[in-house]
Design a protein around this motif. Structure first.
Motif, short mmCIF file in Angstrom:
data_model
loop_
_atom_site.label_atom_id
_atom_site.label_comp_id
_atom_site.label_asym_id
_atom_site.label_seq_id
_atom_site.Cartn_x
_atom_site.Cartn_y
_atom_site.Cartn_z
N ALA A 57 -5.50 17.10 0.29
CA ALA A 57 -4.09 16.74 1.39
C ALA A 57 -4.33 16.14 1.20
CB ALA A 57 -3.62 17.95 2.29
N ASN A 58 -3.99 14.72 1.06
CA ASN A 58 -4.32 13.24 1.35
C ASN A 58 -3.05 12.91 2.12
OD1 ASN A 58 -6.03 14.05 -2.17
ND2 ASN A 58 -6.86 12.28 -0.75
N SER A 59 -2.03 12.99 1.46
CA SER A 59 -0.87 12.65 2.01
C SER A 59 0.46 14.01 2.20
CB SER A 59 -0.10 11.74 1.36
OG SER A 59 1.32 11.35 1.49
N ILE A 60 0.88 14.59 3.33
CA ILE A 60 2.09 15.72 3.12
C ILE A 60 3.11 14.75 3.97
CG2 ILE A 60 2.50 17.83 4.77
CD1 ILE A 60 -0.92 17.94 4.59
N THR A 61 4.38 14.30 3.41
CA THR A 61 5.64 14.74 3.82
C THR A 61 6.09 15.96 3.97
OG1 THR A 61 5.44 12.14 2.32
CG2 THR A 61 6.83 12.79 3.18
N GLU A 62 7.33 15.39 4.58
CA GLU A 62 8.61 16.66 5.21
C GLU A 62 9.44 16.17 4.15
OE1 GLU A 62 11.28 19.14 7.98
OE2 GLU A 62 9.83 17.32 8.84
N ILE A 63 9.90 16.47 3.38
CA ILE A 63 11.26 16.46 2.64
C ILE A 63 12.53 16.75 3.49
CG2 ILE A 63 12.71 16.85 0.77
CD1 ILE A 63 10.24 18.03 -0.97
N LYS A 64 13.64 15.73 3.46
CA LYS A 64 14.14 15.98 4.88
C LYS A 64 15.64 16.77 3.98
CE LYS A 64 12.21 15.08 8.34
NZ LYS A 64 12.76 15.78 9.64
N SER A 65 15.49 15.87 2.97
CA SER A 65 17.25 16.24 1.87
C SER A 65 16.76 16.05 0.44
CB SER A 65 18.13 15.34 1.98
OG SER A 65 18.54 14.22 1.99
N VAL A 66 17.89 17.19 -0.84
CA VAL A 66 17.60 16.57 -1.83
C VAL A 66 18.48 16.40 -2.57
CG1 VAL A 66 16.42 17.63 -3.98
CG2 VAL A 66 15.62 18.64 -2.21
N ILE A 67 18.45 14.72 -3.53
CA ILE A 67 19.69 14.62 -3.74
C ILE A 67 19.44 14.57 -5.76
CG2 ILE A 67 20.62 13.12 -2.19
CD1 ILE A 67 19.06 10.61 -3.96
N ASP A 68 20.10 14.49 -6.09
CA ASP A 68 19.82 14.61 -7.78
C ASP A 68 21.52 14.07 -8.58
OD1 ASP A 68 21.73 16.55 -8.39
OD2 ASP A 68 21.27 18.41 -8.07
N PRO A 69 21.82 13.64 -9.78
CA PRO A 69 23.05 13.09 -10.07
C PRO A 69 24.80 13.64 -9.93
CG PRO A 69 21.13 13.63 -12.32
CD PRO A 69 20.35 14.09 -10.30
N THR A 70 24.47 15.27 -9.29
CA THR A 70 25.71 15.50 -9.53
C THR A 70 25.65 15.52 -7.44
OG1 THR A 70 24.95 17.51 -8.30
CG2 THR A 70 25.00 17.67 -10.48
N THR A 71 24.98 14.82 -6.58
CA THR A 71 25.22 14.25 -5.27
C THR A 71 26.23 13.45 -5.17
OG1 THR A 71 22.74 14.50 -4.96
CG2 THR A 71 23.67 12.90 -3.36
N ALA A 72 26.55 12.43 -6.43
CA ALA A 72 27.18 10.94 -6.52
C ALA A 72 28.61 11.84 -6.80
CB ALA A 72 27.21 10.45 -8.09
#
Length: 90
Positions: A74-89
């Motif tokens: 596990a070279n890098s572990i990053t917590e995902i705070k939110s997810v965005i996609d094209p519909t976020t716009a």
């Protein structure tokens, strides 16, 4: 549970056959079975000599424990705070 992306450096993984990837998934699943309710693997992206894995976990320590049990780094572990996609716009 929190969502994380884990970057793993696994030389040659991008050239593995479907059968080899199946074995890798089985190894990961066996480690997950030893951590019931603490870690859930959602999916992974294989690219070159790396995988980018999306997991749900109670904390970063649980992901590190899975890494030790499975033998996958596990070279890098990053917590995902939110997810965005094209519909976020919208």
């Amino acid at each position: 549970m929190k969502k994380y992306v884990i970057e793993r450096e696994v030389p040659g993984i991008g050239g593995m056959s479907g059968e080899e990837l199946c074995g890798a998934a089985q190894t990961s699943n066996a480690a997950l079975a030893k951590l019931p309710g603490r870690v859930q693997w959602q999916h992974s992206y294989v690219a070159g000599d790396k995988t980018f894995c999306v997991y749900l976990a109670e904390d970063e320590a649980a992901i590190r424990e899975h890494s030790e049990l499975s033998g996958f780094p596990a070279n890098s572990i990053t917590e995902i705070k939110s997810v965005i996609d094209p519909t976020t716009a919208n």
